[in-house]
Motif scaffolding. Sequence first.
Motif, PDB file in Angstrom:
ATOM      1  N   TRP A  71      73.246 -90.099   6.626  1.00 64.30           N
ATOM      2  CA  TRP A  71      74.395 -90.917   6.265  1.00 64.30           C
ATOM      3  C   TRP A  71      74.149 -92.404   6.497  1.00 64.30           C
ATOM      4  N   VAL A  72      73.299 -92.742   7.437  1.00 61.67           N
ATOM      5  CA  VAL A  72      73.013 -94.166   7.682  1.00 61.67           C
ATOM      6  C   VAL A  72      72.372 -94.794   6.444  1.00 61.67           C
ATOM      7  N   GLN A  73      71.395 -94.081   5.861  1.00 55.75           N
ATOM      8  CA  GLN A  73      70.785 -94.595   4.635  1.00 55.75           C
ATOM      9  C   GLN A  73      71.784 -94.639   3.488  1.00 55.75           C
ATOM     10  N   ILE A  74      72.654 -93.637   3.424  1.00 59.96           N
ATOM     11  CA  ILE A  74      73.645 -93.606   2.355  1.00 59.96           C
ATOM     12  C   ILE A  74      74.580 -94.801   2.454  1.00 59.96           C
ATOM     13  N   VAL A  75      75.002 -95.148   3.671  1.00 59.25           N
ATOM     14  CA  VAL A  75      75.824 -96.348   3.850  1.00 59.25           C
ATOM     15  C   VAL A  75      75.079 -97.583   3.341  1.00 59.25           C
ATOM     16  N   HIS A 117      91.317 -88.426   8.755  1.00 59.12           N
ATOM     17  CA  HIS A 117      92.273 -88.095   9.817  1.00 59.12           C
ATOM     18  C   HIS A 117      92.025 -86.679  10.352  1.00 59.12           C
ATOM     19  N   GLU A 118      91.665 -85.758   9.460  1.00 55.47           N
ATOM     20  CA  GLU A 118      91.357 -84.392   9.917  1.00 55.47           C
ATOM     21  C   GLU A 118      90.152 -84.406  10.848  1.00 55.47           C
ATOM     22  N   ARG A 119      89.129 -85.152  10.481  1.00 58.10           N
ATOM     23  CA  ARG A 119      87.939 -85.237  11.331  1.00 58.10           C
ATOM     24  C   ARG A 119      88.249 -85.929  12.653  1.00 58.10           C
ATOM     25  N   ASP A 120      89.257 -86.789  12.640  1.00 57.10           N
ATOM     26  CA  ASP A 120      89.637 -87.498  13.865  1.00 57.10           C
ATOM     27  C   ASP A 120      90.591 -86.682  14.730  1.00 57.10           C
ATOM     28  N   GLY A 121      90.944 -85.472  14.265  1.00 56.75           N
ATOM     29  CA  GLY A 121      91.787 -84.593  15.059  1.00 56.75           C
ATOM     30  C   GLY A 121      93.275 -84.746  14.838  1.00 56.75           C
ATOM     31  N   ASP A 122      93.678 -85.564  13.850  1.00 58.35           N
ATOM     32  CA  ASP A 122      95.101 -85.769  13.570  1.00 58.35           C
ATOM     33  C   ASP A 122      95.512 -84.841  12.430  1.00 58.35           C
ATOM     34  N   ALA A 123      95.784 -83.580  12.768  1.00 60.98           N
ATOM     35  CA  ALA A 123      96.083 -82.573  11.745  1.00 60.98           C
ATOM     36  C   ALA A 123      97.412 -82.837  11.049  1.00 60.98           C
ATOM     37  N   ALA A 164      78.708 -91.538   9.219  1.00 59.92           N
ATOM     38  CA  ALA A 164      77.625 -92.169   9.969  1.00 59.92           C
ATOM     39  C   ALA A 164      78.084 -92.689  11.326  1.00 59.92           C
ATOM     40  N   ASP A 165      79.273 -93.287  11.386  1.00 65.60           N
ATOM     41  CA  ASP A 165      79.727 -93.972  12.598  1.00 65.60           C
ATOM     42  C   ASP A 165      80.984 -93.364  13.213  1.00 65.60           C
ATOM     43  N   GLY A 166      81.465 -92.273  12.633  1.00 66.01           N
ATOM     44  CA  GLY A 166      82.654 -91.625  13.178  1.00 66.01           C
ATOM     45  C   GLY A 166      83.888 -91.893  12.338  1.00 66.01           C
ATOM     46  N   PRO A 167      84.874 -90.984  12.374  1.00 73.02           N
ATOM     47  CA  PRO A 167      86.058 -91.111  11.521  1.00 73.02           C
ATOM     48  C   PRO A 167      86.879 -92.367  11.767  1.00 73.02           C
ATOM     49  N   ARG A 168      86.920 -92.864  12.996  1.00 74.73           N
ATOM     50  CA  ARG A 168      87.685 -94.089  13.255  1.00 74.73           C
ATOM     51  C   ARG A 168      87.091 -95.274  12.480  1.00 74.73           C
ATOM     52  N   ALA A 169      85.773 -95.335  12.453  1.00 75.96           N
ATOM     53  CA  ALA A 169      85.112 -96.412  11.694  1.00 75.96           C
ATOM     54  C   ALA A 169      85.396 -96.254  10.203  1.00 75.96           C
ATOM     55  N   GLY A 170      85.401 -95.006   9.732  1.00 74.97           N
ATOM     56  CA  GLY A 170      85.725 -94.766   8.330  1.00 74.97           C
ATOM     57  C   GLY A 170      87.140 -95.185   7.996  1.00 74.97           C
ATOM     58  N   LEU A 171      88.086 -94.880   8.883  1.00 77.88           N
ATOM     59  CA  LEU A 171      89.477 -95.270   8.653  1.00 77.88           C
ATOM     60  C   LEU A 171      89.647 -96.788   8.665  1.00 77.88           C
ATOM     61  N   THR A 172      88.877 -97.465   9.506  1.00 81.39           N
ATOM     62  CA  THR A 172      88.916 -98.925   9.520  1.00 81.39           C
ATOM     63  C   THR A 172      88.442 -99.489   8.179  1.00 81.39           C
ATOM     64  N   ALA A 173      87.350 -98.930   7.659  1.00 87.79           N
ATOM     65  CA  ALA A 173      86.852 -99.363   6.349  1.00 87.79           C
ATOM     66  C   ALA A 173      87.863 -99.037   5.255  1.00 87.79           C
ATOM     67  N   LEU A 174      88.504 -97.894   5.365  1.00 91.32           N
ATOM     68  CA  LEU A 174      89.494 -97.488   4.374  1.00 91.32           C
ATOM     69  C   LEU A 174      90.719 -98.392   4.413  1.00 91.32           C
ATOM     70  N   GLY A 175      91.048 -98.883   5.588  1.00 91.83           N
ATOM     71  CA  GLY A 175      92.216 -99.736   5.737  1.00 91.83           C
ATOM     72  C   GLY A 175      92.123-101.036   4.973  1.00 91.83           C
ATOM     73  N   GLU A 176      90.930-101.415   4.532  1.00 91.13           N
ATOM     74  CA  GLU A 176      90.755-102.646   3.766  1.00 91.13           C
ATOM     75  C   GLU A 176      91.053-102.458   2.287  1.00 91.13           C
ATOM     76  N   LEU A 177      91.335-101.194   1.880  1.00 92.95           N
ATOM     77  CA  LEU A 177      91.504-100.888   0.463  1.00 92.95           C
ATOM     78  C   LEU A 177      92.964-100.619   0.119  1.00 92.95           C
ATOM     79  N   ASP A 178      93.292-100.780  -1.147  1.00 94.08           N
ATOM     80  CA  ASP A 178      94.648-100.559  -1.643  1.00 94.08           C
ATOM     81  C   ASP A 178      94.979 -99.060  -1.592  1.00 94.08           C
ATOM     82  N   PRO A 179      96.041 -98.657  -0.905  1.00 92.75           N
ATOM     83  CA  PRO A 179      96.402 -97.234  -0.833  1.00 92.75           C
ATOM     84  C   PRO A 179      96.716 -96.616  -2.190  1.00 92.75           C
TER      85      PRO A 179
END
Length: 385
Positions: free
Chosen positions: A281-285, A339-345, A311-326
Amino acid sequence: MDEALLRSLTPAVIGTLVRRGADFAAAEDAVQEALVEAVRVWPDEPPRDTKGWLTTVAWRKFLDAVRADTSRRQREERVDAEPAPGQGEAVDDTLQMYFLCAHPSLTPASAVALTLRAVGGLTTRQIAQAHLVPEATMAQRISRAKRTVSSVRFDQPGDVATVLRVLYLIFNEGYSGDVDLAAEAVRLTRQLAGRIDHEEVAGLLALMLLHHARRPARTAPDGRLVPLAEQDRSLWNTRLIAEGVDVLQAALGRDRLGEFQAQAAVAALHADAPTADETDWVQIVGWYDELVRLTDSPVVRLNRAVAVGEADGPRAGLTALGELDPALPRHAAVAAYLHERDGDAVTAARLYAEAARSAPNLPERDHLTRRAARLNAQLRETDDS
């Protein structure tokens, strides 16, 4: 009879008729009639020169149509002297046909339909069935497209990027009815790659081959969508993967990176991983970073957020996602997964249900609905215990 051979000759024969004086719309109609005649005659009387036979018959069909139109007598006088069979055959107009059918003046839907008809050699009925629209609707779409490009000079330089976009659209249509559009897109892109030395043509071909290799594992026997991480990789077509990687490496070696090469590199890293857990995943990023630089596409940024989450964990992914239009398509589905990977079912279940309501097709909607139902069932069991 080799129908694939018939279809592969279509653009060159149309080009020959255009150079002899036919306008594009009339030439395309005449070639379609010649293809029908070939299907009828060839099983009993196969020609020695298939292209020459198609050209001769198509030209005669065109002359017949001109003669039948009394309002075009002047044009009939201009084209009445039929050239000897094979005259002008040394010119291969296939590449120009790709450019013409993907002309910027056409809508994407019209360019796809015209390419399938004039370059792919498919009938209007086949194209309509593949797109799940009435044949009359598709006939109107193709007719309008032909009128639009009939005034375009046949020898004008074309835009390779536009052609690649159209071929990619065809590939993403998948398949329905008796025409496999994904396989047809691969065939047409192979044909294009044989006629133009361009690193992005090779990149698109590699991308198609690598994606097509995974097709046998994409759906379960009952039609359910199977996510990449859950696919049975023993079902992947290793021959197509090897070919795709070889094509990609040759393109990357030219050091002129483009969007399709970068997408193919991501697909190659997925194909190279023996299991989902071993995906680099690091190379994919890193490749998604290149894609962002090349395209600045919101869809690319959305996919990058998924990769960052791996690559860096779901919290990092959510941070990156937060920069985009919902409102971005599939934003809710990606957020649900992270959120599922972060344990927030609870949040994940709600977002899966939301994503299902706006899913672009039935298999994806069913997949997201099942995800939401599974999490809700787990939450109920937790509440009951």
